[in-house]
Design an enzyme around this catalytic site. Structure first.
Site, short mmCIF file in Angstrom:
data_model
loop_
_atom_site.label_atom_id
_atom_site.label_comp_id
_atom_site.label_asym_id
_atom_site.label_seq_id
_atom_site.Cartn_x
_atom_site.Cartn_y
_atom_site.Cartn_z
N ARG A 60 0.61 -1.21 -0.08
CA ARG A 60 -0.12 -0.06 -0.06
C ARG A 60 0.95 1.23 -0.09
O ARG A 60 0.07 2.45 -0.12
CB ARG A 60 -1.08 0.15 1.18
CG ARG A 60 -1.90 -1.25 1.36
CD ARG A 60 -2.75 -1.29 0.29
NE ARG A 60 -3.94 -2.23 0.26
CZ ARG A 60 -4.60 -2.88 -1.02
NH1 ARG A 60 -4.11 -2.67 -1.91
NH2 ARG A 60 -5.42 -3.68 -0.62
N ASP A 150 -1.96 -6.30 -11.03
CA ASP A 150 -3.04 -6.98 -10.23
C ASP A 150 -3.93 -5.98 -9.66
O ASP A 150 -3.54 -4.84 -9.30
CB ASP A 150 -2.10 -7.42 -9.21
CG ASP A 150 -3.01 -8.37 -8.10
OD1 ASP A 150 -3.70 -9.12 -8.71
OD2 ASP A 150 -3.20 -7.92 -7.15
N HIS A 177 -3.82 -10.88 -13.53
CA HIS A 177 -5.04 -11.13 -12.56
C HIS A 177 -6.00 -11.29 -13.63
O HIS A 177 -6.43 -10.38 -14.55
CB HIS A 177 -5.40 -9.69 -11.96
CG HIS A 177 -6.47 -9.56 -11.36
ND1 HIS A 177 -6.59 -9.20 -9.85
CD2 HIS A 177 -7.83 -9.55 -11.61
CE1 HIS A 177 -7.88 -9.32 -9.55
NE2 HIS A 177 -8.63 -9.40 -10.72
N HIS A 230 -3.46 -15.91 -8.15
CA HIS A 230 -4.54 -16.36 -7.32
C HIS A 230 -5.83 -17.14 -8.08
O HIS A 230 -7.02 -16.62 -8.33
CB HIS A 230 -5.26 -15.30 -6.53
CG HIS A 230 -5.44 -13.85 -7.27
ND1 HIS A 230 -5.88 -13.77 -8.46
CD2 HIS A 230 -5.08 -12.68 -6.82
CE1 HIS A 230 -6.04 -12.50 -8.99
NE2 HIS A 230 -5.53 -11.79 -7.89
N ASP A 303 -1.86 -12.78 -1.42
CA ASP A 303 -2.56 -11.78 -1.91
C ASP A 303 -3.15 -10.90 -0.45
O ASP A 303 -4.25 -10.34 -0.37
CB ASP A 303 -3.87 -12.10 -2.60
CG ASP A 303 -4.44 -11.04 -3.12
OD1 ASP A 303 -3.89 -9.79 -3.54
OD2 ASP A 303 -5.55 -11.21 -3.87
N HIS A 307 -6.89 -3.27 4.46
CA HIS A 307 -7.60 -2.09 4.24
C HIS A 307 -8.04 -1.56 5.76
O HIS A 307 -8.30 -2.52 6.76
CB HIS A 307 -9.12 -2.76 3.73
CG HIS A 307 -8.89 -3.02 2.29
ND1 HIS A 307 -8.46 -1.89 1.30
CD2 HIS A 307 -8.87 -4.16 1.63
CE1 HIS A 307 -8.71 -2.80 0.15
NE2 HIS A 307 -8.78 -4.04 0.48
#
EC number: 3.5.2.3
Lengths: 428, 327
Positions: A60, A150, A177, A230, A303, A307
């Site tokens: 992030r 991604d 992705h 993923h 992954d 948040h």
């Protein structure tokens, strides 16, 4: 230089051995080792693995430091037994230039908890229209080898083809992705019985599978290597299996949560289960486990998608997608793969260290536990049982689906080039 | 009775019949010169509408006012979905103001469920329609209308819809009305058939307690009630079907098709109707069409739900009936 003697650990789950670390490297592996002045760690019953490598982490920073920073994310990684993480490019600004990837790389060095290898965006601004300066990112101090948009799919077949071709010049890999955008407009969860009942937009398996099918054919056509992020469906597994049988240079990853959780959990409307790709069915979970066991799926990748609380403490449709995973990954893999007899610890070392390091060309990681190798190691107590409490996380975010759930295993020590980043279960 | 009303699937057969029976009593109030009961005097109910719906809001408001509740109308213009915190914050504001119940309409499926289960508020939550998920009071008013028409106003008391064959036609995929009705009608013993083009049938429908057909004409002769679902204009441009004309030809209800229905069978629609496409004027204006009754019945059913959920210990209607005293 300091010496550390790890005594009686099961190296890769095998017979107990002693491992002597001298400075940044492994000096000796054997039985009955001793070393004057060494810090001794009694590791009877514990499993010693090469430091884990995560090919798919969201740190992030820059841009969303309220969710995670390189420092907090790498502390979480160390807590989870990782010594190297690949940081995804969907930051703000996007990691699509040499400047941004070098910034992330430098922040990782400064943090010092694990090596941070930035992933570069495939296209400018993740917009899928124009190739980013892939070569400049590779040539930068960050030495980018993995490229991914991604969070978004490179859905334009021509752009994907060009990216696959272009990265061949420096042995790069494009991590896709796989999400056909038109088939997933308004999609909020796996399309099936549960979505029909809950009235949530369905995310069909074919939206993932059709992109994977296209991309393995493109990779074959241009003779490049492609990595699929993923995997979440049984159909995706079949396509990858077919591609490998055909000799196509494709690798694939599965997340811990797709090995354990199903879309039935969405009945709670709790956004902690909202993730991209969505949680699928029991049948998919079994197919993914089997594929990881037989090597069709090469690696486990977290992954890790932090948040802040407010982005999840809301109605389902408004919530952000993703869950944190660095600190629980090994436990989930132990529960779903080791304790089910599908994979032994040597297999875990392969799927979580050797193979991801190989795919990402991470030097110094994913190496054998033997003399002369960098001392990037993790010690795990597989007998431990504990209830997940997000308050214990080193990650800045707490969006875990495992709160209150009992998971096995505990990382007791992590060593990055001989220096303990985790000691006796606590960050050093 | 349950504490909240989130989904028609949460209702047992006895719960549903109790609501329908209570609604019959409430309906009598509408025949009085003064259409008001003191039942919820001193209680405050908030109509929390994050999505526009004049019809449903007015229906709830009428029901609340007939029960003498104090009413707060909260209309959140635009979508709260882009501001995830607003539902929680708004709910907590209402809680602080001491509301006794929240009637919520939201464009996001599951929003009322979250409101009821996340600990944000304590008050009972009544779902007035969430996304493409549920609209339980609509299903109840539809069932109430069917019971009155197909079983009888007084003869229906205490009874369900066992053996009745109900057909729902149209955009099942995006319809909270369809989901709610399938659940409730099944609970009440009816046999439900969904008729729609395959593009408007959800993947996973096979787990629903109903039949699915793509052929309206073959289903009509064996239907006791045919409920037409609204087709939203935007669907017409989203490749769900080729043209409005083709949809109308295959799935619209006109006079010729209505003639294939048994004589006693009724035509229903949750409104607003798209005349000429879903339903012709000839059908919409016929005696067999219950659209206006459904609107009136909606107030009675919502009065019953509010009364029962707010745990009125006093009789809802004076003189008290035995059934409500027993509750």
């Amino acid at each position: 230089m300091s010496k550390i003697l790890i005594r009686g650990a099961k190296v890769l789950g095998g017979e107990p051995q002693d491992v002597l670390i001298d400075g940044e490297t492994i000096a000796e592996v054997g039985t009955g080792l001793s070393a004057e002045g060494a810090t001794v760690i009694e590791a009877e019953g514990q499993v010693l693995l090469p430091g884990l490598v995560d090919l798919h982490t969201h740190l992030r920073e820059p841009g969303r430091e309220d969710s995670e920073t390189v420092l907090t994310g790498t502390r979480a990684a160390a807590s989870g037994g990782y010594t190297a993480v690949f940081a995804m490019a969907n930051t703000h600004p996007v990691a699509d230039t040499a400047g941004v990837v070098e910034q992330v790389y430098r922040l990782g060095k400064e943090a010092g908890y694990c090596d941070v290898q930035p992933i570069g965006a495939v296209t400018v601004g993740l917009e899928g229209k124009k190739l980013a300066e892939l070569g400049a990112m590779h040539d930068s101090a960050a030495g980018v080898t993995v490229f991914s948009d991604d969070g978004k799919c490179v859905d334009d077949a021509v752009i994907m083809r060009r990216a696959l071709e272009y990265v061949k010049a420096f042995d790069g890999v494009v991590a896709q992705h796989a999400q056909e955008p038109r088939l997933t407009e308004g999609a909020q969860m796996n399309e099936g019985v549960v979505s029909a009942e809950l009235g949530l937009g369905g995310w069909p398996a074919v939206a993932e599978e059709s992109i994977i099918a296209r991309d393995v054919l493109l990779a074959e056509h241009v003779g490049s290597r492609v990595h699929i992020c993923h995997l979440s469906t049984a159909g995706s597994v079949e396509i990858v299996r077919w591609a490998k049988s055909r000799g196509i240079d494709v690798t694939a990853e599965v997340t811990p949560h797709h090995l354990l959780l199903t879309d039935e959990l969405v009945r709670t409307y709790n956004p902690v289960y909202k993730v991209n790709p969505p949680l699928r069915t029991e049948q998919d979970v079994h197919a993914l486990r089997a594929a990881l066991a037989d090597g069709t799926i090469d690696i486990v990748a977290t992954d890790h998608a932090p948040h802040p609380h407010e982005d999840k403490d809301c109605e389902w449709a408004a919530a952000a997608m993703g869950m944190v995973g660095l600190e629980t990954a090994l436990s989930v893999v132990q529960q779903t793969m080791v304790e089910t007899g599908l994979l032994d610890w040597a297999g875990v070392a392969d799927r979580m260290s050797f193979a991801p390091a190989r795919i990402g060309r991470a030097t110094g990681h994913g190496r054998p536990v033997s003399a002369g190798e960098p001392a990037n190691l993790v010690l795990v107590d597989p007998a431990y049982r504990g209830t997940v409490d997000p308050a214990d996380f080193a990650s800045r975010s707490r969006n875990t689906p495992y709160e209150g759930r009992e998971l096995p295993g505990r990382v007791t020590h992590t060593f990055l080039r001989g220096r303990a980043t985790v000691m006796d279960g606590k960050l050093a | 009775m349950m504490r909240h009303l989130i989904s028609a699937a949460d209702l047992t057969r006895d719960d549903a019949v109790l609501i329908l029976d209570t609604a019959e009593e409430m309906a009598r109030v509408a025949d009085r010169p003064i259409k008001k009961l003191p039942t919820l005097r001193g209680r405050t109910i908030c109509n929390l509408f994050f999505e526009d719906s004049t019809r449903t809001r007015i229906s709830f408001e009428a029901a609340e006012k007939r029960l003498s509740a104090d009413v707060i109308n909260f209309a959140a213009k635009g979508s709260s979905v882009s501001k995830g915190e607003s539902l929680k914050d708004t709910a907590q504001t209402l809680e602080a103001m001491g509301v006794d119940a929240v009637v919520i309409r939201h464009s996001a499926s599951g929003a009322p469920f979250r409101l009821a289960t996340s600990g944000w508020i304590d008050a009972p939550v009544i779902n007035a329609g969430d996304g493409t998920h549920q609209h339980p009071t609509q299903a109840l008013l539809d069932a109430f209308t069917m019971r009155r028409r197909l079983v009888g106003r007084d003869a229906g008391l205490g009874r369900d819809l066992a053996g009745k064959r109900i057909t729902l036609v149209g955009d099942v995929l995006h319809s909270r009305v369809a989901r709610s009705n399938v659940d409730l009608l099944h609970t009440l013993g009816a046999e439900v058939t969904l008729v729609a083009p395959p593009t408007l049938v959800p993947v996973g429908v096979e787990s629903w307690p109903c039949e699915v057909s793509y052929d309206l004409d073959s289903v009509l002769p064996k239907s006791d009630a045919v409920m037409m679902l609204r087709v939203q204009r935007e669907r017409m441009n989203a490749a769900f079907f080729p043209t409005e004309r083709e949809y109308s030809r295959r799935y619209g209800l006109d006079g010729d098709r209505m003639a294939k229905m048994p004589e006693h069978a009724i035509v229903m629609h949750p409104g607003p109707m798209v005349r000429g496409m879903e339903i012709t004027a000839e059908v919409a204006d016929s005696d067999r069409c219950t659209v206006v009754e459904q609107v009136a019945n909606g107030v009675s059913v919502r009065m019953a739900v509010l009364y029962l959920l707010l745990g009125g210990s006093e009789p809802a209607v004076t003189p008290a009936t035995t059934r409500i005293e027993e509750k």
